[in-house]
Design an enzyme around this catalytic site. Sequence first.
Site, short mmCIF file in Angstrom:
data_model
loop_
_atom_site.label_atom_id
_atom_site.label_comp_id
_atom_site.label_asym_id
_atom_site.label_seq_id
_atom_site.Cartn_x
_atom_site.Cartn_y
_atom_site.Cartn_z
N GLY A 165 -4.47 -13.75 -5.62
CA GLY A 165 -3.37 -15.00 -6.65
C GLY A 165 -4.32 -15.32 -7.78
O GLY A 165 -3.57 -16.15 -8.63
N HIS A 208 7.15 -12.77 1.36
CA HIS A 208 6.15 -11.90 1.10
C HIS A 208 6.04 -11.11 2.52
O HIS A 208 5.84 -11.72 3.57
CB HIS A 208 5.01 -12.54 0.96
N GLU A 275 1.98 -4.29 0.90
CA GLU A 275 2.60 -5.64 0.61
C GLU A 275 4.04 -5.38 -0.08
O GLU A 275 3.99 -4.43 -1.16
CB GLU A 275 1.66 -6.69 -0.32
N ARG A 293 -7.77 -2.06 3.06
CA ARG A 293 -8.78 -2.57 3.93
C ARG A 293 -8.16 -3.12 5.21
O ARG A 293 -6.76 -3.52 5.37
CB ARG A 293 -9.74 -3.62 3.35
#
Lengths: 447, 70
Positions: A165, A208, A275, A293
Amino acid sequence: MFESLLVANRGEIARRIIATANGMGIRTIAVYSEADADLPFVREADEAVLLGPAAPAQSYLDVDAVLAAAKQTGAQAVHPGYGFLSENADFAEAVTAAGLTWVGPSPDAMRSMGDKIAARNRMAAAGVPVAPGTPDPVPDAQAALAAAHEIGYPVMVKAAAGGGGIGMSAAFNDEELTAAYETARTRAERFFSDPAILLEKYVPSARHIEVQILGLADGTVVALGERDCSVQRRHQKVAEESPSPAVTPEIRAAIMDAAVKAGEAVGYRNAGTVEMLFDTATGDAWFLEMNTRLQVEHPVTEAVTGLDLVAEQLRIAAGEAPSFDAANVPTASGHAIELRIYAEDPKRFLPGPGAITEWVEPTGDGVRVDAGYESGNTVTPFYDPLLAKLIVHGSNRQEALAMARAAVEGFTIVGPKNNLPFFTELLANDEFVRGDYDTGLISRMRG
Amino acid sequence: MAEVRAEMTANVWKVLVAPGDTVSDGDTLVILESMKMEIPVIAEEDGTVSEVKVAEGDTINEDDVIAVIS
């Protein structure tokens, strides 16, 4: 399977990886900074090597020091955890060049996903839905204004090399965009040494939602269900759950398909997370980015699937088959919630490092605590504020909520400021309890 | 005279003012960094900076005096 593993990380994730590797009979090597010498992960590894002073650049980010530690201890493989060097393709390459096994995807796959602009373009070409945005870096504020007029306000301004972010903000008009562009550019240079900026359509009411994928040793890519990570402050996750209360079976099928396509497009191996931004108004799910990861919140997926994702990672890295049948991937059983216990005040969420004088973890069936600290440790200002993750797994969401409330009550941390009182609030919040929330939830709670 | 104190243990990333500078309510005096977050330290009144007690790179603790405004 390799016989020894160096864990190039610290805190709770180093401890969690060491626990699985120890359980598989693999000799574990921790690396640590001067600030972390007393933490449990250092003691719990079979061996530990001091990297250097507290500053990350002189310890956990020092590639030469980490490789020297691997050589000195005869480590055969390296697990990077998350953060630090985990998404550094040059490090992955150096590990492989030193004759060691890298527990992660190929450097090429990491590079193709590391730049958010290149990743967007590549995903769009592979047929994965992406939000309207800029296909090239935006060179200056003037170009940003032109792009925003084409996309339509509001827009999100992001660092192409960014994460966590940092430097990200939404702009609703020209004036806000000019300011947001400059801020993003300055931060992108400072934190990521790369000033490239992109603009994307901003969705006012979004969730999200992300998909855990595994690229298996034989090349198959499988999706292990979604995590809802919409409880955020400063664009950083605070709580996660699986399954998502907002995802219907139809949407789930679509996002699992998109995530597998995303992984296949880059020949992905090992654990990764796709995402997605889920528009609560339209039901659209757009590719945001792929994290190459293990993710902080991987335990919610472990809880509902019954898998140990670190063990799967080690098997894949060693070229072995997974523990499950790839043609019959485990689906979610019950409901899991993870709360990130941060060293920060529960009102404004400002950091509050300090010495821990008391630390009592909740216990019980379906309750898991992945902690980086224990009583007597000092939380320093040098690293991120994550103290521990509290994960509960119930037979349904209502039961998981009740278990989470009891577990928060049963968690005592004295010393550093911590956000346990925030979770008491969250677990009583009407929107959260109903499951009908978006990424604006915490702002509304604090508005 | 007002002492500006640290709200938390942190590292001093940037010092933006020097003794003798005139500051207004809301001006950023110093930027701290703690746990990967930048925390601006703001003047809460108009005045002149009479002392700056920290330097870039220092580690400071909660309640340490950062600057004095008179």
